[in-house]
Design a protein around this motif. Structure first.
Motif, short mmCIF file in Angstrom:
data_model
loop_
_atom_site.label_atom_id
_atom_site.label_comp_id
_atom_site.label_asym_id
_atom_site.label_seq_id
_atom_site.Cartn_x
_atom_site.Cartn_y
_atom_site.Cartn_z
N CYS A 30 33.01 62.01 12.45
CA CYS A 30 31.95 61.10 12.02
C CYS A 30 30.90 61.05 13.14
O CYS A 30 31.23 61.13 14.32
N TYR A 36 27.70 55.47 11.77
CA TYR A 36 27.70 56.56 10.79
C TYR A 36 29.13 57.02 10.56
O TYR A 36 29.68 57.78 11.36
N HIS A 38 30.51 58.44 7.64
CA HIS A 38 30.79 59.47 6.64
C HIS A 38 30.61 60.87 7.23
O HIS A 38 30.40 61.02 8.43
N TRP A 40 28.18 63.96 7.39
CA TRP A 40 26.82 64.41 7.14
C TRP A 40 26.77 65.93 7.31
O TRP A 40 27.38 66.47 8.23
N THR A 79 25.49 63.81 2.29
CA THR A 79 26.51 62.92 2.85
C THR A 79 27.69 62.83 1.89
O THR A 79 27.49 62.69 0.68
N TYR A 94 21.81 55.49 0.02
CA TYR A 94 22.29 56.84 -0.23
C TYR A 94 21.77 57.37 -1.56
O TYR A 94 21.79 56.68 -2.57
#
Ligand code: GLC
Length: 421
Positions: A30, A36, A38, A40, A79, A94
């Motif tokens: 992560c 952050y 998630h 990416w 993402t 998102y």
């Protein structure tokens, strides 16, 4: 070396693995544990490159997970939420297909995947791992081909070699001032962004239809530099016969950047916006990104990028790192801003992409100076999301995983004083 130990700690602390409710296994880094959580897309590419100096199995697992997040048609999301659904407070940020219940976004991010795979494969080969562990597995190669085919089909509908982004954050440069004249009140940091995302939802994320019917989209220089780098990497990974088509496509992208984005008068590469493909003349680091293409770009152009811009103390020649926006742009802001990123501070991935190319052109002292200053900044305030270009103060998220690229950058541009005699 302190930075090396800290980089390894950040990579290990940010590592996440598990099994999603549908039985799919994931393992990724992560970007920052608090901010952050998630996976990416382009962060994972950078993480894998950084991991390749620490733990090759994790480098490969990160890229394999990213591919598992994709669809059979070759789409790979910007993402992916894996074990942690986007919590309601952040969910509207998102670009998902529906308001709720999505596993990932329907948007893309700067396509560096094949480029990262090639670096990881080379590291595996030189570590003399088992030969079968060197390159991507045949299924991964098929996935990379599908990904590049998806990008060409869905994001280059006019077949001019340049990919189009629909949302400003699809480049990863979310709030860059180069998008202000294109997106206006629909910019990433303004409330209208939700409307922009919603319009994509209403048009069912049919990118060809969106590109044909609206004006808020960009043939983005950085995205296309990444696409060309990845296209050439994919061609090499596939080998001569299978790779030829991807090499030709990547050549066409470079040719289009040179023919259509290069501004001979200003000596910079500019994005093309909307259906009329108008040039957006804002000086951000993306205008220098073709430097990373090396010899594919004529040397005199690369020298102009360096001498007229990158090293100019009034423009990008800052004390710490390469600022994300030229210091003489009215929008330049070197400080942290709660709602806006990429409007001035220096990021490590920027230096990682541009500094080796600077050194290759012979600007060795300058390259070493940039790496040295970033190392000093990271030594003082840790591996942060970005740094103040005048003071080196760490800004934004803490323990930011792609800032560990500094270790790889230091290996690519080692201080000559430390080199063996
Ligand atoms: C920010 C950056 C973007 C990055 C993401 C996760 O949104 O602008 O480039 O991918 O954070 O680190």
């Amino acid at each position: 070396m302190l930075i090396d130990a800290d980089a390894e700690r950040v990579l290990r602390d940010n590592w996440r693995e598990g099994i999603r409710h549908d039985g799919i296994e994931y393992a990724y880094t992560c970007p920052s544990p608090r901010r952050y959580k998630h996976q990416w897309y382009w962060d994972s590419c950078f993480h894998a490159i950084a991991w390749s100096r620490v733990d090759l199995a994790r480098a490969r697992a990160e890229l394999e997970t990213l591919m598992r997040a994709g669809q059979p048609d070759g789409f790979i999301p910007h993402t992916t939420f894996w074990g942690r659904p986007a919590v309601w407070r952040r969910a509207p940020f998102y670009a998902t297909e529906r308001w709720r219940g999505c596993e990932a976004t329907a948007s893309i991010q700067t396509p560096l995947l094949a480029f990262a795979w090639e670096i990881v494969a080379a590291a595996s080969a030189s570590a003399a791992a088992s030969p079968s562990a060197e390159g991507p597995a045949p299924t991964a190669l098929a996935g990379l081909r599908a990904h590049h085919d998806w990008l060409a089909h869905h994001r280059d509908p006019d077949d001019d070699g340049l990919l189009t982004i629909l949302l400003p954050d699809e480049s990863g440069l979310d709030d860059s001032p180069k998008y202000d004249p294109v997106y206006g009140r629909l910019s990433h940091y303004r409330p209208g962004y939700f409307w922009l995302v919603d319009r994509c939802r209403r048009l069912r994320w049919d990118s060809r239809a969106i590109i044909a019917a609206t004006d808020e989209h960009v043939e983005d220089v950085l995205v296309n530099v990444a696409y060309a780098l990845s296209g050439h990497a994919l061609a090499r990974l596939l080998g001569h016969a299978d790779g030829a088509a991807y090499a030709r496509r990547a050549d066409a992208t470079v040719a289009a950047l040179l023919e259509r984005c290069w501004d001979e008068r200003r000596g910079l590469f500019f994005d093309l916006a909307g259906r009329r493909e108008r040039r957006v003349e804002v000086s951000t680091w993306s205008a220098l990104a073709p430097l990373a293409l090396g010899e594919a770009v004529p040397e005199e152009i690369r020298r102009r990028l360096v001498e007229e811009h990158l090293l100019d103390p009034r423009r990008f020649g800052a004390a710490y790192g390469i600022p994300s926006v030229s210091m003489d742009e009215p929008a330049f802001n070197p400080e942290w801003d709660r709602f806006k990123t990429w409007r001035g501070p220096s990021w490590v991935n920027t230096a990682w992409l541009l500094v080796p190319a600077l050194a290759d052109l012979g600007y060795r002292d300058e390259a070493e100076r940039i790496v040295g200053a970033l190392t000093t900044a990271a030594g003082r305030t840790g591996l942060r999301e970005y740094y103040h270009p005048h003071t080196g103060a760490g800004l934004g998220a803490r323990d930011f995983a792609w800032s560990t690229l500094l270790v790889d950058l230091r290996a690519r541009v080692p201080p000559r004083s430390a080199a063996p005699a």
